[in-house]
Structure formats: structure tokens, C-alpha cells
Design a protein around this motif. Structure first.
Motif, PDB file in Angstrom:
ATOM      1  N   VAL A   1      46.806  36.993  35.889  1.00  0.00           N
ATOM      2  CA  VAL A   1      47.024  38.261  35.186  1.00  0.00           C
ATOM      3  C   VAL A   1      46.691  38.045  33.697  1.00  0.00           C
ATOM      4  O   VAL A   1      45.751  38.617  33.170  1.00  0.00           O
ATOM      5  N   GLY A   2      47.520  37.235  33.007  1.00  0.00           N
ATOM      6  CA  GLY A   2      47.158  36.800  31.661  1.00  0.00           C
ATOM      7  C   GLY A   2      47.760  37.585  30.512  1.00  0.00           C
ATOM      8  O   GLY A   2      47.488  37.302  29.343  1.00  0.00           O
TER       9      GLY A   2
ATOM     10  N   LYS B   1      52.475  29.302  41.925  1.00  0.00           N
ATOM     11  CA  LYS B   1      51.595  28.230  41.427  1.00  0.00           C
ATOM     12  C   LYS B   1      52.075  26.827  41.772  1.00  0.00           C
ATOM     13  O   LYS B   1      51.912  25.888  40.997  1.00  0.00           O
TER      14      LYS B   1
ATOM     15  N   GLN C   1      50.849  38.455  49.283  1.00  0.00           N
ATOM     16  CA  GLN C   1      50.527  37.357  48.371  1.00  0.00           C
ATOM     17  C   GLN C   1      50.988  36.060  49.013  1.00  0.00           C
ATOM     18  O   GLN C   1      52.047  36.019  49.657  1.00  0.00           O
TER      19      GLN C   1
ATOM     20  N   SER D   1      52.404  42.664  36.707  1.00  0.00           N
ATOM     21  CA  SER D   1      52.343  42.538  38.172  1.00  0.00           C
ATOM     22  C   SER D   1      53.684  42.890  38.807  1.00  0.00           C
ATOM     23  O   SER D   1      53.775  43.041  40.017  1.00  0.00           O
TER      24      SER D   1
ATOM     25  N   TYR E   1      45.600  45.622  40.056  1.00  0.00           N
ATOM     26  CA  TYR E   1      46.571  44.735  40.727  1.00  0.00           C
ATOM     27  C   TYR E   1      47.327  45.482  41.835  1.00  0.00           C
ATOM     28  O   TYR E   1      47.510  44.959  42.931  1.00  0.00           O
TER      29      TYR E   1
END
Ligand code: ADP
Ligand code: CIR
Length: 344
Positions: free
Chosen positions: A52-53, A299, A291, A257, A76
Motif C-alpha cells: 500500500v505504502g 509479511k 488475502q 486498506s 484495493y
């Protein structure tokens, strides 16, 4: 042995929707309390492997930076500007997707909440964090058998005490490098803690990535039961705390998100056959709006073929639709796993 999730990194939503020319145009914008575009994109810039960032420093971020955030949010969540978010926490009976307990290890549903009028965790002061903690503890103090609940405040724990407790309780740890760059770890472990209700599987993380993460979790695959429990606490809190909310975007959170329902309904599921065909697993997940995360959370790698499968989309679908998405997806993955192992 390869234990990585093996998701090829694609361009972050930030890089895709904020090319240098638009950044130049908007770079001097900031919210009323001074959260800037530079603050918002720091995590994505410092961590080029972000998906996303970008993070919001307060509710106003979503309005001031809407030119950047709207397209990222729409992509998203598969949302569009003409839609409005709706909520539905009503009880939702669902068949057990794994009645013989062969695949699903545990179920966890969480919903993020932020208190209206306070900066979000990337931008919050320590004083405000403490206030958030106090307001939540006060609000939750008469929740059912509050006498049998407990709050573990991180600040008072030695490292050793924390490690010991974390072996048996779902405590959260200091945030990862993405959260570190965003400023979310500031003042850790002060004003952080975990509230456990009288039902051990119903808890709240205080001042992790959002002010509150309400969590319902249990061994096994009772998705409806976990949902009923979290819905009960969410409804109770809704009547006592003003949460940051937007008529179009639902609940507002630090990470775009997570807006909308702010709900991630997931299972830990053992899929050894699909583990050997991860591309098939990821393609199916994407198609079913799911997801795939690692066994230790976002992660992290996959241990013992146990995947964390959850709804990806949180905005534009109701809470009951989040759990139906999970339920349908998990049922489909179990069927695929059975075909791969020859048991179908
Ligand atoms: P979040 O769900 O809050 O967005 P993470 O993906 O980091 O964040 O997950 C938080 C923690 O919850 C991790 O320690 C992860 O291992 C644990 N977890 C996630 N799903 C489950 C599950 N179904 N059963 C048990 N633990 C889970
Ligand atoms: C990133 O951009 O990769 C991190 N800031 C985490 C984003 C949240 N992850 C997700 O998929 N919901």
C-alpha cells in the motif's frame, strides 16, 4: 526449506497512484493539525516493497489527500466514488466449513477502531495515546463480567515478563519496519496494552496500529460464533465511544486498506497440497477476494503449511459479507485441497 509466502512483489498502490508530477502538485498539502503528504508517504518511500505504502495521520487525511487516496482505496477495495459504505453486524449462522477438524486450526476476526477527535497512531502524541487508553478502559469497564476481565499494560512489564506472557496470550509486539517508518512505534511500549474480556477469546489491542483492534479468536472453525462475540463487543462500544467514521468510507483507520468495516475475518488453515502449488493458491485467493498472510501475521513466512486466509476487501461490503467471503473462500480451498490429496 522455503518458508516465504512467495508473493511476487508488485508495484505499491502508492507508486501506482502518486507519480512524481502529482506528488509535486500536492506536496504542500497538510491537515489542520499539520499531518503532511511527506508524513503520509514516508513508510512507502522508505520501504519500496510496500503493497500500500501510505498511512493516514488523522481522519482529515482522507479528505485533504482524497485526490491520492480515492483511487488507491477504489483499487484495493474494488470500490467506486459513487458508492457509500454500509454496516451489518447481525448474527450470521454458517455451516462449519471443516466439521471434521482436518484443516482449520483457529479462527480470528478483528475490527479496527479509532476515537473521533484524536490523531491516528502515526501522528498521535503520548498524552493523547494515554487519553485514548483511559477512555477505552472506562468504556469497557462495565462490559458483561468486567470483574473477570483484565488489562495488561505493557509499560509495567519487564522484557522477560512480556516474553513469558506472550507465549500463552495473543499480545502484539512492536510494529514492523513499515509501521516504524510511519511513526506508529513512537513511545512504544507506553500507553499500549491488551484488554481480555471474561471470554478469553474476546480481547482488544490498545494503541497498536490503530487506537483499538477488537479481536475475537478461538481454536477451530466456528466463524459464526467468533462473529457473534465480536459483534456484541463492537455494538457495546459503539454506544459508548465516538469512533472516527465517514458517511462514504465507514470507519477510518491508519492504513487505507483497513477502512470501511475495518474487519479482517480469517482462519489459520493447514493446506499441505496447496502449499506445493502456491501459485494456484494465490490465484484462487485473489479471485475469491481473499488475502493470504503468513503464519505469524502480515509479511511473515509460512510454517508447517499453515496459511492465514482472510477477506481482503473491507470497504463496500458489510461485516456479514466479510465473513461470508471468508466462509465461501475457505470452503472452496478445502475442496481444492481434498482433490489434491485424492480424498475427493
Ligand atoms: P492484523 O490481523 O491485526 O491486521 P497480523 O496479520 O499481523 O495483523 O496478525 C496479527 C496476529 O494475529 C499475528 O500474530 C497472527 O499470527 C495472529 N493471527 C492471525 N490470524 C490468526 C488465526 N486465524 N488464528 C490465530 N492467530 C492468528
Ligand atoms: C504496506 O504498504 O505493505 C504496509 N504498510 C502494510 C499495508 C497493509 N497490508 C495489507 O495488505 N492490508
Amino acid at each position: 526449506m522455503n518458508n516465504q509466502p512467495e508473493i511476487a512483489h508488485t508495484q505499491s498502490l502508492l507508486d501506482k497512484h502518486l507519480p512524481p508530477d502529482i506528488f509535486e502538485k500536492l506536496k504542500d498539502l497538510q491537515t489542520g493539525s499539520g499531518f503532511t503528504l511527506h508524513d503520509a508517504v514516508r513508510s512507502g518511500r522508505e520501504n519500496p516493497d510496500s503493497s500500500v505504502g501510505i498511512y493516514a495521520g488523522d481522519a482529515e487525511t482522507y479528505r485533504v489527500f482524497s485526490e491520492i487516496l480515492d483511487p488507491m482505496i477504489n483499487e484495493y477495495h474494488r470500490f467506486s466514488n459513487d458508492r457509500r459504505h454500509m454496516s451489518d453486524l447481525s448474527p450470521t449462522p454458517l455451516e462449519d466449513p471443516d466439521p471434521e477438524h482436518l484443516y482449520i486450526v483457529s479462527t480470528r476476526i478483528r475490527a479496527a477502531r479509532n476515537l473521533d477527535g484524536f490523531a491516528f497512531t502515526p501522528f498521535i502524541s503520548l498524552t493523547a495515546r494515554r487519553k485514548v487508553e483511559q477512555l477505552f478502559l472506562k468504556a469497557v469497564s462495565d462490559y458483561r463480567l468486567a470483574a473477570n476481565s483484565r488489562y495488561i499494560a505493557y509499560e509495567n512489564l519487564s522484557d522477560k515478563e512480556f516474553q513469558t506472557l506472550a507465549q500463552s496470550l495473543p499480545l502484539f509486539r512492536k510494529g514492523d519496519r513499515f509501521q516504524e517508518s510511519a511513526g506508529i512505534n513512537r513511545d512504544f511500549p507506553k500507553a499500549r496494552g491488551v484488554f481480555f474480556s471474561d471470554h478469553g477469546g474476546l480481547l482488544a489491542w490498545v494503541n497498536e496500529e490503530d487506537h483499538l483492534r477488537i479481536i475475537s479468536m478461538d481454536q477451530g472453525s466456528d466463524i459464526s460464533g467468533a462473529f457473534t462475540r465480536i459483534a456484541d463487543l463492537l455494538t457495546f462500544l459503539e454506544n459508548r465511544i465516538n469512533f472516527a467514521k465517514d458517511s462514504r468510507y465507514g470507519y477510518l483507520n491508519a492504513c487505507p486498506s483497513n477502512i470501511g468495516t475495518a474487519m479482517r475475518a480469517g482462519v489459520h488453515i493447514r493446506l499441505p497440497g496447496l502449499d506445493r502449488q502456491r501459485n494456484t493458491l494465490y490465484r484462487t485467493a485473489e479471485k475469491m477476494n481473499l488475502q493470504v498472510r503468513g503464519t505469524g501475521g502480515e509479511k511473515t513466512g509460512i510454517r508447517d503449511s499453515i496459511f492465514d486466509i482472510s477477506n481482503k476487501q473491507r470497504l463496500g461490503i458489510t461485516e456479514t459479507e466479510c465473513i461470508r467471503t471468508l466462509h465461501n473462500g475457505v470452503a472452496a480451498l478445502i475442496r481444492m485441497e481434498q482433490q489434491l490429496s485424492g480424498s475427493l
